[in-house]
Design an enzyme around this catalytic site. Structure first.
Site, short mmCIF file in Angstrom:
data_model
loop_
_atom_site.label_atom_id
_atom_site.label_comp_id
_atom_site.label_asym_id
_atom_site.label_seq_id
_atom_site.Cartn_x
_atom_site.Cartn_y
_atom_site.Cartn_z
N GLN A 1 0.82 -1.21 0.00
CA GLN A 1 0.00 0.00 0.00
C GLN A 1 0.85 1.25 0.00
OE1 GLN A 1 0.14 -2.47 2.16
NE2 GLN A 1 -1.81 -2.88 3.15
N LYS A 2 0.72 2.03 -1.06
CA LYS A 2 1.49 3.27 -1.18
C LYS A 2 1.18 4.21 -0.01
CE LYS A 2 2.99 4.40 -5.76
NZ LYS A 2 2.94 5.36 -6.87
#
Ligand code: G3D
Length: 181
Positions: A68-69
């Site tokens: 997850q960025k």
């Protein structure tokens, strides 16, 4: 006074080393290999894991961030007193090398990381056709980095190639700087 401070840090043998990189770069596998654990049972990192390894009596904190960025924005909460940064690159992932460059150069702008040296691990060197260290050096524009002392080493979390050499570079370099405090 300076010598007392220096001695205190050396006596504590505390050295903060952050290992970061895009997901799937091989951070978890590198840690397992260093700790002599089975590298064939790595499961994908879902979220945010912190591991501490003792290396030559020094404490190395490994930050393993999932895909997850959005989580990457939390890295900055843990930059305080970082002595070295290990940036792990998947040498087989040409597609995300641009992304990888952006994340790395973004990190290097962080004020609290200014004193830290940088080791780039070009991981997965055991895979035929992977990028060379020169490819990665160009792709990440390492030559443009003048704010941090850096080096790049190809490595393999699978075979263990250069992992000890990399950690030795980090620890030796940080030790030298601790002597200057
Ligand atoms: P991460 O912690 O950076 O997210 P992982 O990455 O350690 O979970 O590794 C991601 C995948 O790359 C894993 O494969 C792992 O086995 C593989 N890998 C890690 N290091 C190496 C390496 O040096 N050589 C090779 N050939 N593969 C490596 P899976 O298939 O489980 O996704």
């Amino acid at each position: 006074m300076l010598s007392i401070l220096r001695k205190a840090r050396l006596k504590d043998k505390e050295m903060r080393v952050l290992m970061l990189g895009l997901d799937n770069a091989g951070k978890t596998t590198i840690v397992k290999q260093i700790m002599h654990e089975d590298v064939n049972t790595v499961s994908p990192t879902l979220g945010f894991i912190i591991k501490t390894i003792d290396y030559q009596g020094y404490k190395l904190n490994i930050w393993d961030v999932g895909g997850q960025k959005t989580l990457r924005s939390y890295w900055r909460n843990y930059f305080e007193k970082t002595d070295a940064l290990i940036w792990v690159v998947d040498a087989t992932d040409r597609f995300r090398l641009g992304d990888c460059k952006e994340e790395l150069h973004g990190l290097l702008l962080e004020e609290r990381l200014m004193g830290a040296s940088l080791l780039v691990f070009a991981n997965k060197s055991d895979v035929k056709g992977c990028m060379s260290t020169d490819d990665i050096k160009d792709g990440l524009k390492l030559d443009e980095i003048v704010t941090h002392k850096w080096t790049i080493l190809q490595c393999s979390a699978m075979t263990g190639e250069n992992l000890t050499e990399g950690l030795d570079w980090v620890v030796t370099d940080a030790k030298e700087r601790l002597f200057l405090y």
